[in-house]
Design an enzyme around this catalytic site. Structure first.
Site, PDB file in Angstrom:
ATOM      1  N   ARG A 164      14.896  -1.094   4.308  1.00 50.82           N
ATOM      2  CA  ARG A 164      15.756   0.059   4.045  1.00 50.82           C
ATOM      3  C   ARG A 164      16.707   0.342   5.209  1.00 50.82           C
ATOM      4  O   ARG A 164      17.841   0.778   4.983  1.00 50.82           O
ATOM      5  CB  ARG A 164      14.886   1.290   3.746  1.00 50.82           C
ATOM      6  CG  ARG A 164      14.263   1.235   2.360  1.00 50.82           C
ATOM      7  CD  ARG A 164      13.321   2.384   2.127  1.00 50.82           C
ATOM      8  NE  ARG A 164      12.874   2.417   0.734  1.00 50.82           N
ATOM      9  CZ  ARG A 164      11.872   3.137   0.303  1.00 50.82           C
ATOM     10  NH1 ARG A 164      11.200   3.922   1.132  1.00 50.82           N
ATOM     11  NH2 ARG A 164      11.528   3.126  -0.979  1.00 50.82           N
ATOM     12  N   LYS A 215      -0.335   2.369 -17.908  1.00 48.91           N
ATOM     13  CA  LYS A 215      -0.502   3.399 -18.936  1.00 48.91           C
ATOM     14  C   LYS A 215       0.775   3.676 -19.708  1.00 48.91           C
ATOM     15  O   LYS A 215       1.859   3.779 -19.125  1.00 48.91           O
ATOM     16  CB  LYS A 215      -0.975   4.709 -18.291  1.00 48.91           C
ATOM     17  CG  LYS A 215      -2.377   4.634 -17.706  1.00 48.91           C
ATOM     18  CD  LYS A 215      -2.767   5.992 -17.125  1.00 48.91           C
ATOM     19  CE  LYS A 215      -4.195   5.978 -16.589  1.00 48.91           C
ATOM     20  NZ  LYS A 215      -4.577   7.307 -16.056  1.00 48.91           N
ATOM     21  N   GLY A 262       8.268  -0.801  -7.584  1.00 51.89           N
ATOM     22  CA  GLY A 262       7.579  -1.473  -6.487  1.00 51.89           C
ATOM     23  C   GLY A 262       6.881  -2.761  -6.867  1.00 51.89           C
ATOM     24  O   GLY A 262       7.027  -3.790  -6.191  1.00 51.89           O
ATOM     25  N   GLY A 302      11.276   5.798  -8.287  1.00 53.12           N
ATOM     26  CA  GLY A 302      11.323   6.939  -9.209  1.00 53.12           C
ATOM     27  C   GLY A 302      12.694   7.142  -9.812  1.00 53.12           C
ATOM     28  O   GLY A 302      12.826   7.465 -10.999  1.00 53.12           O
TER      29      GLY A 302
END
Length: 396
Positions: free
Chosen positions: A41, A198, A351, A374
């Site tokens: 980053r 999930k 990720g 996200g």
């Protein structure tokens, strides 16, 4: 999406001598001694900072790091190691400013690191007073942190409201372009891969994509719920029986548009969730009551690979099996290599997805690798990210 770009301001000669505030994403992992263990980053932030310096700006750069308590400084929360590493990469000193909200001395051609923004009271709640203080420090605000674009915080949203000029840095602009190319103006067929443990964590993504894509490949634990929805056995595999109706609705929504959710025809099973468990390939109808499905089978992988190679655009979020265990990694590897070999424009994020890309060494063969976890997921859900929204407003 129309936003003002930092590169355009530089081309117009509007940056020289100006105070430029860059919100970067420098939230890097560190060991117990505070040493940076992975600096991707920081390296990714360098082009924007160099652009500003080369244009003759007085540069301030900041970021969050970790999860500090607002107003309570601890040494482990400091951006000092980040400033040192950035200085090495830039080949010049990067001074760290601690109490910076009431003013920072920075000269044209100089870069100063502003201490961890999340130490400021009101940062996470997007305090207007805090945002105005930040905006008063600069002539130009540059948002270059896609990983924070889904958060409306003082240093990502509020400052963009009140700064004299607010624009997108090269990293953020590249994300906007890639997302637009993949979702707003895709070359067809558009195929999405959504995998994870999930359905509940990605249900809104699945529902949103079902209205847009030509093929929706599900993997991991999500695929097990879809197998249940198709009336197939999954043994003792991870699944969410309570969401079978939602999975059926996604299948029907795709079918109504002449599209499909491919259901696996074979799977790789084991009796235990262990790296050294014996892997057995079975037709999906032959899964036993004590089986765990840990990967797609070779026939399924070949069918999906053919679909991906024929795609015009591919969106990828999540490995299709337990790729951390080599015995159950073949499905993910085949999917990864099919994406790499496809002529389609591909965008990948998340990720685990990035870990799979690195494991198979296909970084150079994916059209665009998103830097935000996200934020990338919220884009797939069909949400307008706060950073995009405010920059688009300021561009009017």
């Amino acid at each position: 999406m129309k936003v003002l770009r930092f590169a355009d301001l530089i081309a117009q000669g509007a940056v020289e001598g100006r105070r430029v505030f860059i919100r970067a994403d420098l939230n890097v992992p560190q060991d117990d001694a505070g040493r940076i263990t992975e600096d991707t980053r920081i390296r990714a932030s360098v082009p924007c900072i160099r652009m500003a310096l080369d244009a003759g700006a007085a540069v301030m750069v900041t970021s969050h790091l970790g999860r500090p308590t607002e107003g309570e400084f601890k040494p482990g929360d400091s951006l000092e190691p980040v400033a040192a590493r950035l200085g090495e990469l830039l080949g010049r000193e990067v001074r760290l400013a601690t109490d910076w909200l009431d003013g920072v001395k920075v000269a044209p051609g100089e870069v100063v690191m502003l201490e961890n923004v999340r130490l400021n009271k009101g940062e996470k709640k997007n305090s207007e007073a805090l945002a105005r203080k930040m905006a008063a420090l600069c002539d130009i605000f540059v948002h270059d942190a896609f990983g924070t674009a889904h958060r409306a915080e003082a240093s990502t949203y509020g400052i963009a409201q009140f700064a004299k000029v607010a624009c997108a840095g090269p990293l953020l602009a590249a994300e906007i372009d890639a997302i637009t190319k993949a979702l707003a103006q895709p070359k067809r067929p558009l195929v999405a891969i959504v995998a994870g443990s999930k359905v509940s964590t990605k249900l809104t993504i699945l529902q949103s994509l079902a209205a847009k894509v030509d093929g929706l490949i599900v993997g991991g634990g999500i695929a097990n719920t879809f197998l249940l929805a198709a009336g197939l056995p999954i043994g003792k595999s991870l699944a969410e029986p309570g969401l079978v109706d939602e999975a059926k609705a996604v299948i029907e929504a795709m079918k109504a548009r002449g599209a499909a959710v491919p259901i696996p025809v074979d799977v790789v099973c084991a009796k235990m969730f262990k790296a050294d468990a014996t892997a057995t390939v079975k037709a999906v109808a032959d899964v036993a009551d004590d089986d765990l499905i840990l990967d797609i089978g070779p026939r399924t992988a070949a069918l999906l690979a053919a679909q991906l190679k024929a795609a015009g655009t591919i969106v990828w979020n999540g490995p299709v099996g337990v790729f951390e265990f080599d015995a159950f990694a073949k499905g993910t590897e085949m999917i990864a290599r099919a994406i790499a070999d496809s002529s389609a424009f591909s965008i990948a994020g998340g990720g685990d997805t990035l870990a799979a890309i690195a494991k198979y060494g296909i970084e150079g063969d994916v059209g665009y690798i998103s830097t935000g976890g996200g934020a990338f997921l919220e884009v797939l859900e069909g949400k307008t990210l706060p950073a995009f929204e405010i920059l688009a407003k300021r561009a009017l």
